[in-house]
Design a protein around this motif. Structure first.
Motif, PDB file in Angstrom:
ATOM      1  N   ARG A 139       0.850  -1.183   0.000  1.00 28.24           N
ATOM      2  CA  ARG A 139       0.000   0.000   0.000  1.00 28.24           C
ATOM      3  C   ARG A 139       0.896   1.248   0.000  1.00 28.24           C
ATOM      4  O   ARG A 139       1.501   1.604   1.015  1.00 28.24           O
ATOM      5  CB  ARG A 139      -0.908   0.020   1.240  1.00 28.24           C
ATOM      6  CG  ARG A 139      -1.875  -1.131   1.320  1.00 28.24           C
ATOM      7  CD  ARG A 139      -3.007  -0.964   0.323  1.00 28.24           C
ATOM      8  NE  ARG A 139      -3.975  -2.029   0.461  1.00 28.24           N
ATOM      9  CZ  ARG A 139      -3.900  -3.207  -0.154  1.00 28.24           C
ATOM     10  NH1 ARG A 139      -2.866  -3.449  -0.950  1.00 28.24           N
ATOM     11  NH2 ARG A 139      -4.822  -4.125   0.006  1.00 28.24           N
ATOM     12  N   ASP A 141       0.863   5.395  -0.841  1.00 27.09           N
ATOM     13  CA  ASP A 141       0.078   6.576  -1.178  1.00 27.09           C
ATOM     14  C   ASP A 141       0.941   7.807  -0.908  1.00 27.09           C
ATOM     15  O   ASP A 141       2.156   7.692  -0.714  1.00 27.09           O
ATOM     16  CB  ASP A 141      -1.237   6.613  -0.401  1.00 27.09           C
ATOM     17  CG  ASP A 141      -1.047   6.583   1.116  1.00 27.09           C
ATOM     18  OD1 ASP A 141      -0.053   7.167   1.602  1.00 27.09           O
ATOM     19  OD2 ASP A 141      -1.888   5.992   1.819  1.00 27.09           O
ATOM     20  N   GLY A 142       0.306   8.960  -0.902  1.00 23.90           N
ATOM     21  CA  GLY A 142       1.087  10.174  -0.751  1.00 23.90           C
ATOM     22  C   GLY A 142       1.736  10.347   0.603  1.00 23.90           C
ATOM     23  O   GLY A 142       2.647  11.167   0.759  1.00 23.90           O
TER      24      GLY A 142
END
Length: 309
Positions: A139, A141-142
């Motif tokens: 996972r 993300d930003g």
């Protein structure tokens, strides 16, 4: 159709079906699938059956099934499709899912079946190696980089960047700085080996050149690094004065069936480098290196015993 095959073989058939439908399925993987099919008639039965289950799913009138089959390729679609296929196989064959629960591994983003290893390039440039019968979710993300080890073992070559990289095991979360790390999930603890960089748990560091168990509460049994722990990445099992019973336990991770030894030879010591791609060759080598004989009752039931005088 004869649908008698083990839950383990059902897992492998589901894995291969998912892989064969992916965009990254190349000639090398096709050859690996063909080798798996030719290895045993049970594999062929499971493969034929899982294809039938897949076809039947396409005829099921269900919004959930339809959404899963029509969704664009993604890790979430892979997990959902694996779950659907597993339920279809279990309902058709009566497999005992209570005795053998493959769902955690089957629903992972990435998985390697018994006897196989995989290398993945992550979006940040890090490298993720999956050992035999291992499964992990990724996972990114930003704000974060997260790897969840569902089962088995991974080796991570971590690049440096502002987002922290965390590895979640059954015992909690590790924080990894730039470096190389091997993480293996056992029953009740994880074993973390730091080749370079630094790992930490709740602010407690584990420095390069060390390995330790990770359990609830932090590090346990910190010890010098075993330099051979990552040899599996190169397809080798490298040991030094390892008890034979422990050696066979390690080797058995890379093959199906029962592999054990009698108590008379369990404490014999073995050293050397052994190829993981050919466990049968390794067993033949045992009879040369040690006073033992290898008894093959079937290809899946092997016992190592003391050599007769």
């Amino acid at each position: 159709m004869n649908t008698r095959f083990s839950p383990q073989i059902a897992e492998q058939a589901v894995h291969w079906l998912i892989e064969s439908q992916g965009e990254a399925f190349d000639q090398h993987q096709r050859q690996a699938l063909e080798r798996w099919l030719q290895a045993d008639s049970e594999h062929q039965r499971a493969w034929a059956h899982i294809q039938q289950v897949n076809q039947r799913l396409r005829g099921v009138v269900s919004p959930v099934v339809h959404a899963t089959l029509q969704a664009p390729p993604s890790p979430a679609r892979r997990r959902a499709l694996k779950a659907l296929l597993l339920v279809g196989v279990a309902s058709a064959t009566g497999l005992g899912l209570q005795q053998h629960n493959p769902l955690p591994g089957l629903m992972a983003d990435y998985r390697s079946p018994v006897g196989q290893r995989r290398r993945l390039s992550l979006e940040d440039g890090s490298q993720l190696h999956l050992n035999t019968r291992s499964a992990a979710d990724v996972r990114f993300d930003g704000q974060q980089r997260l790897v969840r080890l569902r089962e088995g073992e991974v080796l991570l070559d971590v690049v440096e960047e502002p987002r922290p990289l965390r590895v979640r095991t059954a015992e909690g979360e590790l924080h990894l700085a730039r470096g190389r790390f091997d993480i293996r999930q056992f029953d009740g603890f994880s074993l973390v080996s730091v080749f370079s960089g630094q790992a930490s748990v709740a602010g407690q560091p584990l420095l390069a050149g060390h390995q330790a168990r990770f359990a609830q509460g932090g590090w346990q049994a910190i010890a010098p690094l075993d330099p051979n722990r990552a040899a599996w990445v190169d397809g080798m099992l490298v040991v030094s004065q390892m008890r034979l019973t422990d050696f066979l336990a390690e080797l058995s991770r890379y093959r199906l069936g029962q592999l054990a030894c009698s108590e008379r030879v369990a404490d014999l010591r073995i050293s050397g480098s052994y190829p993981l791609e050919d466990s049968e060759q390794v067993l033949d080598m045992l009879e040369v290196a040690l006073p033992v004989r290898v008894r093959r009752f079937t290809r899946y039931w092997i016992n190592v015993e003391a050599a007769t005088s």
